[in-house]
Design a protein around this motif. Sequence first.
Motif, PDB file in Angstrom:
ATOM      1  N   ALA A  63       0.832  -1.207   0.000  1.00 24.16           N
ATOM      2  CA  ALA A  63       0.000   0.000   0.000  1.00 24.16           C
ATOM      3  C   ALA A  63       0.864   1.252   0.000  1.00 24.16           C
ATOM      4  N   VAL A  79      -7.628   2.677   1.068  1.00 21.94           N
ATOM      5  CA  VAL A  79      -7.488   1.239   1.272  1.00 21.94           C
ATOM      6  C   VAL A  79      -8.747   0.730   1.959  1.00 21.94           C
ATOM      7  N   LEU A  97      -4.491  -6.869  -1.477  1.00 17.64           N
ATOM      8  CA  LEU A  97      -4.772  -5.504  -1.053  1.00 17.64           C
ATOM      9  C   LEU A  97      -5.894  -4.944  -1.917  1.00 17.64           C
ATOM     10  N   MET A  99      -7.909  -1.492  -2.968  1.00 17.94           N
ATOM     11  CA  MET A  99      -7.853  -0.036  -2.950  1.00 17.94           C
ATOM     12  C   MET A  99      -8.897   0.503  -3.927  1.00 17.94           C
TER      13      MET A  99
END
Length: 352
Positions: A63, A79, A97, A99
Amino acid sequence: MGAQLTRSARQFSLNCFHQRFKQLTPPQFARKMAEVWLQEYCPPNYVPGGSEVSWIQDSIQLAADLHSIFEAQGIPYYVTGGVAAIAYGESRTTQDLDMVLSVPRAAIPALAAALEQAGFYVPGVDDVASGRIKTLQVTQIDTISRADLVIADVNPYEQLKFERRQTYRLTDSTSVYLASPEDLVVNKLRWGRQSQSEKQWRDVLGVLKAQQGDLDYEYMHRWAAEFDLAEALEQVTLEAGVREIADRQWATATYAVMRRAFVLAQERDRTTQPSSGVEVAEGNQYVLIQDSARQMFAVVVKLGDRAIAQFGPQGTVLAASPSLADRREWAAIGQHLDNKSPGSTTPKNQDS
């Protein structure tokens, strides 16, 4: 703690696979780990270029790497998903992750070029730029780490989420933006309904248990109702042991409406005084009681004689236990009273 769990899990996985696949050459082993960790998202012919030390990088560092790219491109983001849940209290590992980006479709090719220059594999650029799909699934080549970059919808709620995003510092020089914990809860309830995933429910429980009174439950109830998730939010707050906190926040937020309803009854000469110091306004569904001697104001459901809110001096909440129906009804009463204010059009009668 979540980041450490992810690093530990990857290190353990590496150790186990080294023991089981001793015959593989270094490139073959690297490809094997990419297939294991990325699964169906593993790019064809992809062989990680970094060292094994870089392979155990957690999603938080990923990130941070992406943050620098988005900042350079002037792209707002936040995020969400598992990484945000870890940040707000649910201690677990996560494979990738998530986003959300606020970026015009026309700027997608330039963003993809910047990502590729920074060492990311970026497939499907044309599909995202054309609007056929809304997620760029990118892989950081050296670290076997992937991220879903979701192009934000254009609507009032999404705009509000960007306004409410929160900044968290990772190092002295690096910060990342996270979705607010309230928006994360609402979104995970939405995702959970779509996917029937217990993981989403566990994440919400973890966030509620960790954050408790630091959350804006009225905000969550507002948007949960908008997405037909009010019952789910009621249930999860009960399971998390924060229902009383949510109910007290509701009472605090609704006190002014209840007092306005009582004053309106006084102005219309619709109150009675059954005993000294006690004044009662009886509506269609609720009874409002002002006890001057005890310095207490209470709201009781007419059918069943159930108190849903009790207040002390200056509106201090003494107790609150509204049902979903009570929440909806008092929201409607508040709207009705707003419509009755000077200069507005008075709707049909809707007394408390």
